[in-house]
Design a protein around this motif. Structure first.
Motif, PDB file in Angstrom:
ATOM      1  N   SER A  77      -6.561  12.063   2.586  1.00  0.00           N
ATOM      2  CA  SER A  77      -5.682  10.937   2.288  1.00  0.00           C
ATOM      3  C   SER A  77      -4.475  10.976   3.209  1.00  0.00           C
ATOM      4  O   SER A  77      -4.130  12.027   3.774  1.00  0.00           O
ATOM      5  CB  SER A  77      -5.235  10.968   0.828  1.00  0.00           C
ATOM      6  OG  SER A  77      -4.453  12.118   0.572  1.00  0.00           O
TER       7      SER A  77
ATOM      8  N   LEU B  81      -0.481   1.115   7.795  1.00  0.00           N
ATOM      9  CA  LEU B  81      -1.643   1.437   6.970  1.00  0.00           C
ATOM     10  C   LEU B  81      -2.626   0.274   6.975  1.00  0.00           C
ATOM     11  O   LEU B  81      -3.368   0.089   6.023  1.00  0.00           O
ATOM     12  CB  LEU B  81      -1.211   1.771   5.540  1.00  0.00           C
ATOM     13  CG  LEU B  81      -0.708   3.199   5.316  1.00  0.00           C
ATOM     14  CD1 LEU B  81      -0.315   3.409   3.863  1.00  0.00           C
ATOM     15  CD2 LEU B  81      -1.760   4.207   5.711  1.00  0.00           C
TER      16      LEU B  81
ATOM     17  N   MET C  57      -3.647   5.655   1.560  1.00  0.00           N
ATOM     18  CA  MET C  57      -5.064   5.346   1.737  1.00  0.00           C
ATOM     19  C   MET C  57      -5.826   6.647   1.923  1.00  0.00           C
ATOM     20  O   MET C  57      -5.260   7.656   2.342  1.00  0.00           O
ATOM     21  CB  MET C  57      -5.288   4.431   2.937  1.00  0.00           C
ATOM     22  CG  MET C  57      -4.724   3.032   2.731  1.00  0.00           C
ATOM     23  SD  MET C  57      -5.092   1.895   4.082  1.00  0.00           S
ATOM     24  CE  MET C  57      -6.862   1.662   3.848  1.00  0.00           C
TER      25      MET C  57
ATOM     26  N   CYS D 103      -7.517   2.814  -1.538  1.00  0.00           N
ATOM     27  CA  CYS D 103      -6.082   2.713  -1.346  1.00  0.00           C
ATOM     28  C   CYS D 103      -5.396   2.546  -2.695  1.00  0.00           C
ATOM     29  O   CYS D 103      -5.979   2.000  -3.641  1.00  0.00           O
ATOM     30  CB  CYS D 103      -5.705   1.595  -0.382  1.00  0.00           C
ATOM     31  SG  CYS D 103      -5.516  -0.014  -1.132  1.00  0.00           S
TER      32      CYS D 103
ATOM     33  N   ARG E 159      -4.135   6.782  11.079  1.00  0.00           N
ATOM     34  CA  ARG E 159      -3.898   5.389  10.738  1.00  0.00           C
ATOM     35  C   ARG E 159      -3.493   4.595  11.973  1.00  0.00           C
ATOM     36  O   ARG E 159      -2.927   5.141  12.920  1.00  0.00           O
ATOM     37  CB  ARG E 159      -2.786   5.297   9.688  1.00  0.00           C
ATOM     38  CG  ARG E 159      -1.492   5.899  10.178  1.00  0.00           C
ATOM     39  CD  ARG E 159      -0.425   5.907   9.121  1.00  0.00           C
ATOM     40  NE  ARG E 159       0.837   6.421   9.656  1.00  0.00           N
ATOM     41  CZ  ARG E 159       1.961   6.486   8.988  1.00  0.00           C
ATOM     42  NH1 ARG E 159       1.996   6.057   7.741  1.00  0.00           N
ATOM     43  NH2 ARG E 159       3.052   6.971   9.536  1.00  0.00           N
TER      44      ARG E 159
ATOM     45  N   ILE F  65       0.829  -1.197   0.000  1.00  0.00           N
ATOM     46  CA  ILE F  65       0.000   0.000   0.000  1.00  0.00           C
ATOM     47  C   ILE F  65       0.871   1.256   0.000  1.00  0.00           C
ATOM     48  O   ILE F  65       1.805   1.370   0.788  1.00  0.00           O
ATOM     49  CB  ILE F  65      -0.954   0.015   1.207  1.00  0.00           C
ATOM     50  CG1 ILE F  65      -1.993  -1.108   1.059  1.00  0.00           C
ATOM     51  CG2 ILE F  65      -1.654   1.368   1.321  1.00  0.00           C
ATOM     52  CD1 ILE F  65      -2.914  -1.231   2.247  1.00  0.00           C
TER      53      ILE F  65
END
Length: 119
Positions: free
Chosen positions: A50, A75, A34, A97, A71, A31
């Motif tokens: 984000s 993540l 997100m 994401c 977070r 990732i």
């Protein structure tokens, strides 16, 4: 691939608060970032907030100072704390994401959760 499961949302009066959470599973090590998007009826989907793997954040101007993205566990889980909600915040909110699959970055989406703010 990455799977996203959202929770939270619902109905709240103007001025109230809601918290959205998005849990990621699968190839979470890939990732990149997100975030949360929203789409109101008759409008285009827009980025609300984000957060990158490095912790950098970005917010839609109209939610700055009211919404906070955070977070947990790197993540694995991303939260959106929404305070001082306004009727214009009413929309379906989607977790998103961006993640690598090989050398290509893909976008993944959650199923969406309804947020309704009454006046």
């Amino acid at each position: 691939q990455v799977q996203l499961v959202e929770s939270g949302g619902g109905l709240v009066q103007a001025g109230g608060s809601l918290r959205l959470s998005c849990a990621a599973s699968g190839s979470i090590a890939e990732i990149i970032a997100m975030g949360w998007y929203r789409q109101a009826p008759g409008k285009q989907r827009e980025l609300v907030a984000s957060i990158t793997r490095g912790g950098g954040t970005n917010y839609l101007d109209s939610v700055k100072g009211r919404f906070t993205i955070s977070r947990d566990n790197g993540l694995n889980t991303v939260n959106l704390q929404m305070d001082s909600l306004k009727p214009e915040d009413t929309a379906v909110y989607y977790c998103n994401c961006a993640a690598w699959r090989g050398l290509i970055a893909y976008n993944y989406w959650g199923q969406g959760t309804q947020v309704t703010v009454s006046s």
